[in-house]
Design a protein around this motif. Structure first.
Motif, PDB file in Angstrom:
ATOM      1  N   LEU A 212       0.834  -1.204   0.000  1.00 47.42           N
ATOM      2  CA  LEU A 212       0.000   0.000   0.000  1.00 47.42           C
ATOM      3  C   LEU A 212       0.869   1.255   0.000  1.00 47.42           C
ATOM      4  O   LEU A 212       0.579   2.227  -0.712  1.00 47.42           O
ATOM      5  CB  LEU A 212      -0.928   0.001   1.208  1.00 47.42           C
ATOM      6  N   GLU A 213       1.937   1.231   0.779  1.00 44.93           N
ATOM      7  CA  GLU A 213       2.801   2.409   0.832  1.00 44.93           C
ATOM      8  C   GLU A 213       3.613   2.581  -0.451  1.00 44.93           C
ATOM      9  O   GLU A 213       3.923   3.705  -0.855  1.00 44.93           O
ATOM     10  CB  GLU A 213       3.701   2.320   2.061  1.00 44.93           C
ATOM     11  N   GLU A 214       3.934   1.466  -1.114  1.00 38.80           N
ATOM     12  CA  GLU A 214       4.583   1.575  -2.424  1.00 38.80           C
ATOM     13  C   GLU A 214       3.655   2.236  -3.437  1.00 38.80           C
ATOM     14  O   GLU A 214       4.108   2.869  -4.393  1.00 38.80           O
ATOM     15  CB  GLU A 214       4.994   0.181  -2.915  1.00 38.80           C
ATOM     16  N   ALA A 215       2.361   2.071  -3.208  1.00 42.34           N
ATOM     17  CA  ALA A 215       1.362   2.711  -4.081  1.00 42.34           C
ATOM     18  C   ALA A 215       1.071   4.143  -3.643  1.00 42.34           C
ATOM     19  O   ALA A 215       0.160   4.780  -4.192  1.00 42.34           O
ATOM     20  CB  ALA A 215       0.071   1.896  -4.082  1.00 42.34           C
ATOM     21  N   SER A 216       1.826   4.648  -2.658  1.00 48.52           N
ATOM     22  CA  SER A 216       1.639   6.015  -2.129  1.00 48.52           C
ATOM     23  C   SER A 216       0.215   6.220  -1.619  1.00 48.52           C
ATOM     24  O   SER A 216      -0.452   7.208  -1.948  1.00 48.52           O
ATOM     25  CB  SER A 216       1.980   7.064  -3.197  1.00 48.52           C
ATOM     26  N   ILE A 217      -0.243   5.275  -0.794  1.00 46.98           N
ATOM     27  CA  ILE A 217      -1.611   5.332  -0.295  1.00 46.98           C
ATOM     28  C   ILE A 217      -1.878   6.603   0.507  1.00 46.98           C
ATOM     29  O   ILE A 217      -3.004   7.112   0.523  1.00 46.98           O
ATOM     30  CB  ILE A 217      -1.931   4.070   0.552  1.00 46.98           C
ATOM     31  N   SER A 218      -0.854   7.131   1.150  1.00 44.56           N
ATOM     32  CA  SER A 218      -1.049   8.343   1.948  1.00 44.56           C
ATOM     33  C   SER A 218      -1.371   9.561   1.084  1.00 44.56           C
ATOM     34  O   SER A 218      -1.877  10.567   1.588  1.00 44.56           O
ATOM     35  CB  SER A 218       0.185   8.626   2.815  1.00 44.56           C
ATOM     36  N   ASP A 219      -1.090   9.476  -0.216  1.00 48.80           N
ATOM     37  CA  ASP A 219      -1.391  10.580  -1.135  1.00 48.80           C
ATOM     38  C   ASP A 219      -2.710  10.374  -1.872  1.00 48.80           C
ATOM     39  O   ASP A 219      -3.140  11.249  -2.633  1.00 48.80           O
ATOM     40  CB  ASP A 219      -0.272  10.724  -2.171  1.00 48.80           C
ATOM     41  N   ALA A 220      -3.357   9.238  -1.659  1.00 55.21           N
ATOM     42  CA  ALA A 220      -4.561   8.892  -2.427  1.00 55.21           C
ATOM     43  C   ALA A 220      -5.785   9.675  -1.955  1.00 55.21           C
ATOM     44  O   ALA A 220      -5.971   9.901  -0.760  1.00 55.21           O
ATOM     45  CB  ALA A 220      -4.833   7.400  -2.340  1.00 55.21           C
ATOM     46  N   ASP A 221      -6.598  10.072  -2.910  1.00 56.67           N
ATOM     47  CA  ASP A 221      -7.894  10.679  -2.600  1.00 56.67           C
ATOM     48  C   ASP A 221      -8.950   9.603  -2.395  1.00 56.67           C
ATOM     49  O   ASP A 221      -9.881   9.779  -1.604  1.00 56.67           O
ATOM     50  CB  ASP A 221      -8.331  11.597  -3.747  1.00 56.67           C
ATOM     51  N   VAL A 222      -8.796   8.502  -3.137  1.00 62.05           N
ATOM     52  CA  VAL A 222      -9.787   7.422  -3.108  1.00 62.05           C
ATOM     53  C   VAL A 222      -9.067   6.078  -3.126  1.00 62.05           C
ATOM     54  O   VAL A 222      -8.063   5.919  -3.820  1.00 62.05           O
ATOM     55  CB  VAL A 222     -10.735   7.499  -4.337  1.00 62.05           C
ATOM     56  N   PHE A 223      -9.590   5.125  -2.346  1.00 61.63           N
ATOM     57  CA  PHE A 223      -9.120   3.743  -2.409  1.00 61.63           C
ATOM     58  C   PHE A 223     -10.306   2.853  -2.736  1.00 61.63           C
ATOM     59  O   PHE A 223     -11.375   2.980  -2.138  1.00 61.63           O
ATOM     60  CB  PHE A 223      -8.512   3.297  -1.078  1.00 61.63           C
ATOM     61  N   VAL A 224     -10.112   1.948  -3.703  1.00 63.08           N
ATOM     62  CA  VAL A 224     -11.166   1.011  -4.090  1.00 63.08           C
ATOM     63  C   VAL A 224     -10.648  -0.407  -3.945  1.00 63.08           C
ATOM     64  O   VAL A 224      -9.655  -0.780  -4.579  1.00 63.08           O
ATOM     65  CB  VAL A 224     -11.624   1.231  -5.553  1.00 63.08           C
TER      66      VAL A 224
END
Length: 215
Positions: free
Chosen positions: A58-70
């Protein structure tokens, strides 16, 4: 917006394509190497071969910068776990696909914002749910070239105006007004009130422009 999708199957990949086409930045996480390879070849987006239930991925996907997670896999348990993990990050909207409708309550109890059952919707609806965040509900009309939107009147510039001052135009028509649980076909002299819920039939290409008139 920046959207992270877990699941590169039919729903996840179709949704990712919709979102990329409409100008969003997308990262797709898929644990199956074959599906991951297909997604990487098809998508103009970041594709990560990994497990969305793993914090490192998740962090490799830069989850902290995401507006939406699906969470869009066909595995309810994996979707639920990933959503719980994502809740620890500042993601403004979390959407979960649920294959078994009996599991919906479990998702809602942990505070998932939107729970979508594939029996009731499709990837095209998910894309609109993300891109139309201020619309209460919507329905695609005809061959997809029009939409019926349920929205609330929040723009102070139109509060107090008559329906005939605003509708119809070449792009939309106010089709209904909702008050106290009842639906009314508006008369020309009906005056719009603040926070009043209305249904608007609008050409798809004009949705963004028309929405800004009322919200």
């Amino acid at each position: 917006m920046y959207i992270v999708i877990m699941g590169g199957g039919r729903v996840g990949l179709t949704l990712a394509n919709y979102l990329v086409t409409s100008g969003n930045d997308v990262a797709l996480i898929e644990s199956d190497n074959g599906l991951c390879g297909n997604a990487a070849a098809e998508l103009d987006a970041l594709v990560l071969c990994g497990n969305g239930t793993d914090v490192k991925t998740l962090e490799e996907a830069s989850i902290s910068d995401a507006d939406v997670f699906v969470a869009a896999t066909g595995n309810d348990e994996a979707n639920l776990l990933s959503c719980i993990l994502v809740k620890e990050y500042p993601v403004s909207k979390i959407i979960a696909r649920v294959s078994n409708p009996d599991h919906e309550d479990a998702f809602k109890k942990v505070g998932i914002h939107h729970v979508i059952s594939p029996e009731l919707t499709a990837a095209g609806y998910l894309e609109k749910l993300i891109n139309r965040p201020k619309i209460a509900d919507l329905m695609v009309v005809g061959k997809g070239n029009a939409e019926l939107l349920d929205i609330s009147v929040n723009n102070s510039k139109i509060v107090g105006k008559r329906v005939s001052d605003l509708s119809p135009t070449d792009d939309y028509i106010i089709a209904a007004i909702h008050q106290n649980g009842e639906m009314y076909i508006p008369r020309d002299d009906w005056v719009l009130e603040e926070n009043e819920k209305i249904s608007v039939l609008v050409k798809t290409k004009a949705v963004k422009k028309v929405t800004s008139i009322f919200i």
